[in-house]
Design a protein around this motif. Structure first.
Motif: not given
Length: 371
Positions: A322-323, A308-312, A303-304
């Motif tokens: 992926l934000p 903002l885990a779970g968002s994209g 993940a980058p």
């Protein structure tokens, strides 16, 4: 990281509401979240469809409570849901020079035993909906975009959670309903006065939930314990198809929690080629996996930083956006382009897919298409 098998997918708590701490419009143009400045929370709007993403802070007269919900609208305004005693108030926020404009759109009053939460952003971005869940029934409220303030548009027996839009008109809403000790997915037709129809019922004694749906291809990702009684597993199917739901071993990872969060749009006639993005939480942290229904195993990607885990969101071309937010980059979007070719060798822990036929109900969507 290699793909292995998991014991159970992530579906959240039994009645857990969809998170709106970071929400993205259906077209991927805007997002909103509660941002933290020291110890103070404030709404923030992200613009994602320009040359570079940028954020606009929308602070009010006082800091927001940590549980305050925000949701972006299609015109760039941000809907905010605040709880004041038993009043659930809704307002639209927008930038006005150096300050924040606020347009109150109304409130919903509920008893102490009722839980109110925003549903995921509706297609089109002109309307916003919320669930009001009490012990025996669930009300669907139109809280923004109506003619005159919040309006109750449907009443569903049982306790509902989740919330997945099934087509781009914003009419057919899928909810996971607990009734009689079992959870099944139903469809609420908002164009027919809130008419409720069954959508997903794999077995009489199974708990079945709809997690994601792509309106273009009809691909759906579900969670059910039908294939492994007592253990929830991730599966996939196609709305309107008579083929059974499949529970591939590629979506089982040992000692990990797997949460699907985005499906690639635009693959109208080929649902099997849609890419699915998965959040994986395990002993080594949180990372991303991508998978297609034709794959024998998932692909794992770091993940980058600051994700903002779970968002994209996926683009139709197969780019996963992926934000993220870091001290160096307060508003950023990382773009990943995973390969589309299926891996040559299946993982050693690959398990056969569930042999039992478990077709999805198709009547509600057939009716919607005809109209």
């Amino acid at each position: 990281m290699t793909a292995c098998a998991i014991e159970s997918p992530s579906t959240g708590a039994e009645h857990e509401a969809p998170t709106t701490r970071y929400a993205i419009t259906a077209d991927g143009a805007y997002a909103a979240r509660l941002a933290l400045d020291g110890e103070s929370w404030f709404p923030e709007r992200w613009t994602l469809d320009g040359p570079e993403p940028y954020a606009v802070p929308l602070p009010g007269g006082q800091p927001e409570e940590p549980g305050t919900e925000v949701q972006p609208m299609g015109d760039g305004r941000v809907l905010i849901h605040r709880l004041v005693e038993r009043r659930h108030s809704f307002s639209l926020l927008y930038p006005t020079g150096p300050g924040t404009g606020e347009l109150a759109v109304g409130a919903v009053e509920c008893g102490a035993d009722t839980y109110v939460t925003l549903l995921p952003p509706a297609p089109g971005g002109e309307r916003a909906y919320a669930l009001a869940v009490c012990e025996t029934s669930t009300a669907v409220w139109l809280v923004a975009g109506g003619a005159a303030g919040p309006e109750r548009v449907a009443e569903v027996p049982g306790r509902c959670s989740g919330g997945v839009w099934l087509e781009r008109a914003g009419r057919m809403l899928a909810l996971d309903r607990e009734l009689g000790g079992r959870t099944k997915t139903v469809v609420v037709d908002l164009g027919r006065g809130g008419e409720v129809s069954p959508l997903l019922e794999i077995a009489p004694d199974s708990d079945d939930r709809l997690l994601l749906a792509d309106p273009d291809s009809g691909l759906v990702v579900i969670s059910s314990d039908a294939a492994s009684p007592g253990q929830e597993r991730l599966g996939w199917g196609v709305l309107g198809s008579t083929l059974p739901v499949r529970f591939p071993g590629a979506l089982r990872l040992p000692d990990c929690t797997v949460t699907p969060f985005a499906i690639q749009p635009g693959q109208v006639l080929t649902p099997e080629t849609c890419a699915v993005a998965l959040r994986v939480d395990g002993p080594l942290g949180t990372w991303i996996a991508t998978w297609h229904p034709t794959d024998r195993q998932a692909r794992h990607l770091p993940a980058p930083q600051g994700w903002l885990a779970g968002s994209g969101v996926w683009t139709p071309e197969g780019v996963l956006r992926l934000p993220y937010s870091t001290p160096q980059t307060a508003c950023g979007v990382a773009e990943l382009t995973p390969p589309t070719a299926a891996p040559a060798e299946p993982p050693k822990t690959e398990e056969p897919e569930a042999p039992r036929p478990v077709p999805l109900q198709k009547a509600p969507l057939a009716k919607a298409a005809a109209e």
